[in-house]
Design a protein around this motif. Structure first.
Motif, PDB file in Angstrom:
ATOM      1  N   THR A 104      -2.067  99.793  57.612  1.00 39.28           N
ATOM      2  CA  THR A 104      -1.308 100.022  56.658  1.00 39.28           C
ATOM      3  C   THR A 104      -1.486  98.429  55.862  1.00 39.28           C
ATOM      4  N   GLY A 105      -2.862  97.595  57.070  1.00 40.21           N
ATOM      5  CA  GLY A 105      -2.574  95.868  55.665  1.00 40.21           C
ATOM      6  C   GLY A 105      -1.951  95.456  56.009  1.00 40.21           C
ATOM      7  N   ARG A 106      -0.862  95.295  56.217  1.00 40.71           N
ATOM      8  CA  ARG A 106       0.061  94.178  56.931  1.00 40.71           C
ATOM      9  C   ARG A 106      -0.566  93.276  58.409  1.00 40.71           C
ATOM     10  N   HIS A 107       0.325  92.373  57.788  1.00 42.41           N
ATOM     11  CA  HIS A 107      -0.393  90.902  59.239  1.00 42.41           C
ATOM     12  C   HIS A 107       0.487  92.115  60.445  1.00 42.41           C
ATOM     13  N   ASN A 108       1.625  92.557  60.194  1.00 44.42           N
ATOM     14  CA  ASN A 108       2.170  92.950  61.504  1.00 44.42           C
ATOM     15  C   ASN A 108       3.229  94.533  61.103  1.00 44.42           C
ATOM     16  N   CYS A 109       2.932  95.346  62.105  1.00 44.15           N
ATOM     17  CA  CYS A 109       3.276  96.932  62.146  1.00 44.15           C
ATOM     18  C   CYS A 109       5.095  97.010  61.944  1.00 44.15           C
ATOM     19  N   PHE A 110       6.118  95.616  61.502  1.00 45.98           N
ATOM     20  CA  PHE A 110       7.126  94.995  61.260  1.00 45.98           C
ATOM     21  C   PHE A 110       7.918  95.212  60.307  1.00 45.98           C
ATOM     22  N   PHE A 111       6.985  95.800  59.025  1.00 49.66           N
ATOM     23  CA  PHE A 111       7.703  95.396  58.028  1.00 49.66           C
ATOM     24  C   PHE A 111       8.956  96.152  56.767  1.00 49.66           C
ATOM     25  N   HIS A 112       9.510  97.136  57.826  1.00 48.63           N
ATOM     26  CA  HIS A 112      10.842  98.100  57.389  1.00 48.63           C
ATOM     27  C   HIS A 112      11.889  97.273  57.820  1.00 48.63           C
ATOM     28  N   ALA A 113      13.019  96.879  57.189  1.00 45.59           N
ATOM     29  CA  ALA A 113      13.714  95.872  57.434  1.00 45.59           C
ATOM     30  C   ALA A 113      15.370  96.875  56.354  1.00 45.59           C
ATOM     31  N   LEU A 114      16.547  96.638  56.943  1.00 38.60           N
ATOM     32  CA  LEU A 114      17.996  97.263  56.196  1.00 38.60           C
ATOM     33  C   LEU A 114      17.761  95.779  55.567  1.00 38.60           C
ATOM     34  N   ARG A 115      18.354  95.826  53.676  1.00 40.63           N
ATOM     35  CA  ARG A 115      18.870  95.310  53.675  1.00 40.63           C
ATOM     36  C   ARG A 115      19.649  95.504  52.792  1.00 40.63           C
ATOM     37  N   ASP A 116      20.797  94.714  52.389  1.00 41.49           N
ATOM     38  CA  ASP A 116      22.002  95.454  50.894  1.00 41.49           C
ATOM     39  C   ASP A 116      21.993  96.798  51.564  1.00 41.49           C
ATOM     40  N   GLY A 117      21.902  97.639  53.374  1.00 43.53           N
ATOM     41  CA  GLY A 117      22.688  98.911  53.031  1.00 43.53           C
ATOM     42  C   GLY A 117      21.153  99.843  52.823  1.00 43.53           C
ATOM     43  N   GLN A 118      20.141  99.271  52.655  1.00 37.04           N
ATOM     44  CA  GLN A 118      18.760  99.592  52.649  1.00 37.04           C
ATOM     45  C   GLN A 118      17.540  99.990  53.459  1.00 37.04           C
ATOM     46  N   VAL A 119      16.710 100.037  53.815  1.00 36.54           N
ATOM     47  CA  VAL A 119      15.582 100.417  54.231  1.00 36.54           C
ATOM     48  C   VAL A 119      15.263  99.870  53.137  1.00 36.54           C
ATOM     49  N   THR A 120      14.276  98.658  53.576  1.00 28.35           N
ATOM     50  CA  THR A 120      13.382  97.775  51.948  1.00 28.35           C
ATOM     51  C   THR A 120      12.237  98.034  53.553  1.00 28.35           C
ATOM     52  N   THR A 121      11.090  97.645  52.243  1.00 28.85           N
ATOM     53  CA  THR A 121      10.059  97.427  52.820  1.00 28.85           C
ATOM     54  C   THR A 121      10.085  95.383  52.920  1.00 28.85           C
ATOM     55  N   ILE A 122       9.518  94.562  53.696  1.00 29.65           N
ATOM     56  CA  ILE A 122       9.697  93.244  53.151  1.00 29.65           C
ATOM     57  C   ILE A 122       8.305  92.683  53.751  1.00 29.65           C
ATOM     58  N   ALA A 123       7.251  93.860  53.307  1.00 29.69           N
ATOM     59  CA  ALA A 123       5.807  93.111  53.945  1.00 29.69           C
ATOM     60  C   ALA A 123       5.101  93.592  52.776  1.00 29.69           C
ATOM     61  N   ASP A 124       3.975  92.967  51.802  1.00 29.45           N
ATOM     62  CA  ASP A 124       3.448  94.173  51.552  1.00 29.45           C
ATOM     63  C   ASP A 124       1.712  94.283  52.189  1.00 29.45           C
ATOM     64  N   PRO A 125       1.003  95.173  51.365  1.00 29.18           N
ATOM     65  CA  PRO A 125      -0.049  94.771  52.427  1.00 29.18           C
ATOM     66  C   PRO A 125      -1.218  93.304  52.280  1.00 29.18           C
ATOM     67  N   LEU A 126      -1.703  93.078  53.222  1.00 26.19           N
ATOM     68  CA  LEU A 126      -2.531  92.552  52.815  1.00 26.19           C
ATOM     69  C   LEU A 126      -3.790  92.583  52.330  1.00 26.19           C
ATOM     70  N   VAL A 127      -4.054  94.212  53.019  1.00 25.41           N
ATOM     71  CA  VAL A 127      -5.504  94.757  52.486  1.00 25.41           C
ATOM     72  C   VAL A 127      -5.344  95.916  52.519  1.00 25.41           C
ATOM     73  N   ASP A 128      -6.514  96.362  51.416  1.00 23.80           N
ATOM     74  CA  ASP A 128      -6.134  97.777  50.820  1.00 23.80           C
ATOM     75  C   ASP A 128      -6.606  98.749  52.244  1.00 23.80           C
ATOM     76  N   PRO A 129      -5.995  98.963  53.143  1.00 25.75           N
ATOM     77  CA  PRO A 129      -6.398 100.074  53.982  1.00 25.75           C
ATOM     78  C   PRO A 129      -8.049 100.683  54.411  1.00 25.75           C
ATOM     79  N   LYS A 130      -8.092 101.255  52.591  1.00 26.69           N
ATOM     80  CA  LYS A 130      -9.012 101.854  52.420  1.00 26.69           C
ATOM     81  C   LYS A 130     -10.778 101.274  52.931  1.00 26.69           C
ATOM     82  N   THR A 131     -10.408 100.326  52.731  1.00 30.67           N
ATOM     83  CA  THR A 131     -12.047  98.926  52.454  1.00 30.67           C
ATOM     84  C   THR A 131     -11.663  98.465  54.267  1.00 30.67           C
ATOM     85  N   LEU A 132     -10.134  99.110  54.860  1.00 30.49           N
ATOM     86  CA  LEU A 132     -10.287  98.492  56.746  1.00 30.49           C
ATOM     87  C   LEU A 132     -11.550  99.564  56.901  1.00 30.49           C
TER      88      LEU A 132
END
Length: 135
Positions: A104-132
């Motif tokens: 997905t262009g993120r540094h690691n694959c573990f970027f979903h986490a539970l925050r305030d009772g909601q599943v939240t994306t906690i890291a944005d892509p560093l690289v556009d997957p289309k360029t990869l």
């Protein structure tokens, strides 16, 4: 880790308890920071190739073939150490990761986490997957 001889690789492979499909989970961890990057599957051939080349190779269940990490994206993993857990049924690959580990262009694959009772994306892509992947 420099590459090792095939007979030494075979000795390590003999210690691994592969599942009924001939696979074992492998956690990839950045060797110098301890960051867990991803989990992927390995079979005996991918373990042997990883150990003998020093470049991490997995088994792609979706493609049903060896998957040499970074072969299309350039985001390779160089093996520092490969460890087998106490039960022989999980591997830990300490690696030196080039660029991002996640497709997905993120540094690691573990970027979903539970925050305030909601599943939240906690890291944005560093690289556009289309360029990869040239998609």
């Amino acid at each position: 880790m420099t590459s090792i001889a095939p007979d030494a690789a075979a000795r390590l492979i003999a210690e691994i308890r592969f599942d009924a499909n001939g696979l074992v989970p492998c956690i990839a961890q950045q060797h110098d920071t301890g960051e867990v990057l991803m989990m992927a599957w390995m079979n005996a051939d991918s373990v042997a190739e990883t150990l003998t080349t020093g470049r991490v190779c997995y088994w792609s269940r979706s493609r049903n073939r060896l998957w040499r990490k970074g072969e299309t994206s350039g985001q390779q993993q160089r093996l520092i150490d490969l460890r087998v857990d106490c039960d022989g049924d999980t591997l830990l690959a300490l690696v030196d990761q080039d660029g991002v580990a996640c497709h997905t262009g993120r540094h690691n694959c573990f970027f979903h986490a539970l925050r305030d009772g909601q599943v939240t994306t906690i890291a944005d892509p560093l690289v556009d997957p289309k360029t990869l992947y040239g998609a």
